[in-house]
Design a protein around this motif. Sequence first.
Motif, PDB file in Angstrom:
ATOM      1  N   HIS A   8       0.839  -1.206   0.000  1.00 51.27           N
ATOM      2  CA  HIS A   8       0.000   0.000   0.000  1.00 51.27           C
ATOM      3  C   HIS A   8       0.872   1.253   0.000  1.00 51.27           C
ATOM      4  O   HIS A   8       1.623   1.505   0.932  1.00 51.27           O
ATOM      5  CB  HIS A   8      -0.932   0.014   1.214  1.00 51.27           C
ATOM      6  CG  HIS A   8      -1.676   1.307   1.354  1.00 51.27           C
ATOM      7  ND1 HIS A   8      -2.603   1.714   0.430  1.00 51.27           N
ATOM      8  CD2 HIS A   8      -1.600   2.284   2.281  1.00 51.27           C
ATOM      9  CE1 HIS A   8      -3.079   2.900   0.801  1.00 51.27           C
ATOM     10  NE2 HIS A   8      -2.474   3.258   1.920  1.00 51.27           N
ATOM     11  N   LYS A  55      -0.094   5.127  -1.468  1.00 56.95           N
ATOM     12  CA  LYS A  55      -1.158   5.843  -2.176  1.00 56.95           C
ATOM     13  C   LYS A  55      -0.707   6.432  -3.510  1.00 56.95           C
ATOM     14  O   LYS A  55      -1.520   6.594  -4.410  1.00 56.95           O
ATOM     15  CB  LYS A  55      -1.802   6.899  -1.289  1.00 56.95           C
ATOM     16  CG  LYS A  55      -0.920   8.024  -0.871  1.00 56.95           C
ATOM     17  CD  LYS A  55      -1.665   8.985   0.031  1.00 56.95           C
ATOM     18  CE  LYS A  55      -0.731  10.103   0.473  1.00 56.95           C
ATOM     19  NZ  LYS A  55      -1.428  11.077   1.273  1.00 56.95           N
ATOM     20  N   TYR A  93       6.038  -2.896  -7.967  1.00 58.91           N
ATOM     21  CA  TYR A  93       6.019  -1.662  -7.188  1.00 58.91           C
ATOM     22  C   TYR A  93       7.439  -1.141  -6.975  1.00 58.91           C
ATOM     23  O   TYR A  93       7.702   0.055  -7.130  1.00 58.91           O
ATOM     24  CB  TYR A  93       5.331  -1.898  -5.834  1.00 58.91           C
ATOM     25  CG  TYR A  93       5.581  -0.796  -4.845  1.00 58.91           C
ATOM     26  CD1 TYR A  93       4.920   0.433  -4.959  1.00 58.91           C
ATOM     27  CD2 TYR A  93       6.512  -0.957  -3.826  1.00 58.91           C
ATOM     28  CE1 TYR A  93       5.174   1.450  -4.062  1.00 58.91           C
ATOM     29  CE2 TYR A  93       6.766   0.057  -2.928  1.00 58.91           C
ATOM     30  CZ  TYR A  93       6.100   1.266  -3.051  1.00 58.91           C
ATOM     31  OH  TYR A  93       6.362   2.274  -2.166  1.00 58.91           O
ATOM     32  N   TYR A 144       0.946   4.886  -5.699  1.00 59.42           N
ATOM     33  CA  TYR A 144       1.011   3.819  -6.699  1.00 59.42           C
ATOM     34  C   TYR A 144      -0.165   2.849  -6.632  1.00 59.42           C
ATOM     35  O   TYR A 144      -0.284   1.972  -7.483  1.00 59.42           O
ATOM     36  CB  TYR A 144       2.328   3.028  -6.551  1.00 59.42           C
ATOM     37  CG  TYR A 144       3.537   3.907  -6.783  1.00 59.42           C
ATOM     38  CD1 TYR A 144       4.056   4.080  -8.062  1.00 59.42           C
ATOM     39  CD2 TYR A 144       4.126   4.591  -5.728  1.00 59.42           C
ATOM     40  CE1 TYR A 144       5.145   4.909  -8.278  1.00 59.42           C
ATOM     41  CE2 TYR A 144       5.214   5.425  -5.938  1.00 59.42           C
ATOM     42  CZ  TYR A 144       5.720   5.586  -7.214  1.00 59.42           C
ATOM     43  OH  TYR A 144       6.786   6.415  -7.435  1.00 59.42           O
ATOM     44  N   ASP A 145      -1.027   2.981  -5.644  1.00 62.48           N
ATOM     45  CA  ASP A 145      -2.131   2.031  -5.449  1.00 62.48           C
ATOM     46  C   ASP A 145      -2.999   1.864  -6.695  1.00 62.48           C
ATOM     47  O   ASP A 145      -3.450   0.764  -6.994  1.00 62.48           O
ATOM     48  CB  ASP A 145      -3.011   2.442  -4.263  1.00 62.48           C
ATOM     49  CG  ASP A 145      -2.371   2.134  -2.928  1.00 62.48           C
ATOM     50  OD1 ASP A 145      -1.359   1.398  -2.892  1.00 62.48           O
ATOM     51  OD2 ASP A 145      -2.885   2.638  -1.903  1.00 62.48           O
ATOM     52  N   ARG A 146      -3.215   2.945  -7.424  1.00 62.61           N
ATOM     53  CA  ARG A 146      -4.116   2.885  -8.593  1.00 62.61           C
ATOM     54  C   ARG A 146      -3.620   1.912  -9.670  1.00 62.61           C
ATOM     55  O   ARG A 146      -4.393   1.442 -10.488  1.00 62.61           O
ATOM     56  CB  ARG A 146      -4.323   4.276  -9.176  1.00 62.61           C
ATOM     57  CG  ARG A 146      -3.091   4.860  -9.854  1.00 62.61           C
ATOM     58  CD  ARG A 146      -3.332   6.303 -10.342  1.00 62.61           C
ATOM     59  NE  ARG A 146      -2.194   6.872 -10.986  1.00 62.61           N
ATOM     60  CZ  ARG A 146      -1.146   7.400 -10.381  1.00 62.61           C
ATOM     61  NH1 ARG A 146      -1.068   7.411  -9.067  1.00 62.61           N
ATOM     62  NH2 ARG A 146      -0.157   7.908 -11.079  1.00 62.61           N
ATOM     63  N   HIS A 147      -2.325   1.585  -9.636  1.00 62.18           N
ATOM     64  CA  HIS A 147      -1.755   0.676 -10.632  1.00 62.18           C
ATOM     65  C   HIS A 147      -1.952  -0.792 -10.272  1.00 62.18           C
ATOM     66  O   HIS A 147      -1.856  -1.654 -11.149  1.00 62.18           O
ATOM     67  CB  HIS A 147      -0.260   0.953 -10.822  1.00 62.18           C
ATOM     68  CG  HIS A 147       0.032   2.343 -11.290  1.00 62.18           C
ATOM     69  ND1 HIS A 147      -0.249   2.774 -12.565  1.00 62.18           N
ATOM     70  CD2 HIS A 147       0.573   3.409 -10.636  1.00 62.18           C
ATOM     71  CE1 HIS A 147       0.109   4.040 -12.687  1.00 62.18           C
ATOM     72  NE2 HIS A 147       0.608   4.449 -11.533  1.00 62.18           N
ATOM     73  N   GLY A 148      -2.166  -1.088  -9.013  1.00 65.28           N
ATOM     74  CA  GLY A 148      -2.337  -2.475  -8.583  1.00 65.28           C
ATOM     75  C   GLY A 148      -1.090  -3.327  -8.753  1.00 65.28           C
ATOM     76  O   GLY A 148      -1.181  -4.534  -8.966  1.00 65.28           O
TER      77      GLY A 148
END
Length: 191
Positions: free
Chosen positions: A140, A142, A154, A144-148
């Motif tokens: 987690h 924030k 990551y 980079y979260d939108r990329h999954g």
Amino acid sequence: VGWGGLSSYFEEESWYQQELIELLTEEEYKAAADSTLNAHYTQPMIIEKMYDIFDNLGFAGGKLLEPAMGVGNFFGMLPKRFQKDTKLYGVELDTISARIAAKLYPEANVYRCGYEETSFRDNSFDAAIGNVPFGDYSVHDKAYDRHGFLIHDYFFAKTIDQVKPGGVIAFITSKGTLDKKNSSVRKYIAE
């Protein structure tokens, strides 16, 4: 070898498991057991070859990041030709490994936290090197979260942002970084 090379110590009742329970705090024991999936340290021969690649790509020193440093084997293997002009920055989630690295490399800036908890400025490093954690789970962060991204993806994504344009990144990862059916991480890296 890191805790990953000792994973059996946490899986079966034995004298060495009991000794770990006695030597470590409850929190340290849990963190060590949880890290067995990723805490596999890199052999010196591989590290040497990675630094040869740095040399071939024109790295002559600067700010060097190792975002999953373990006890700092990459710092310990830094060639003499780079040592004078290189400032070391390392990140390690496991507190025992981070404390060992800080003692072994007092000249380095060692951060005892997850990479997602760091606040390095983008474009602030000249190079990054290491053996990143990999697995079928996400971290987690924030930004980079939108990329999954899975954990290994990551580490690539965040490090690409942390290293200056024209900098060098040399990571060991699983085949999952470039061989998976979903091409989103390859597109992200290419862009």
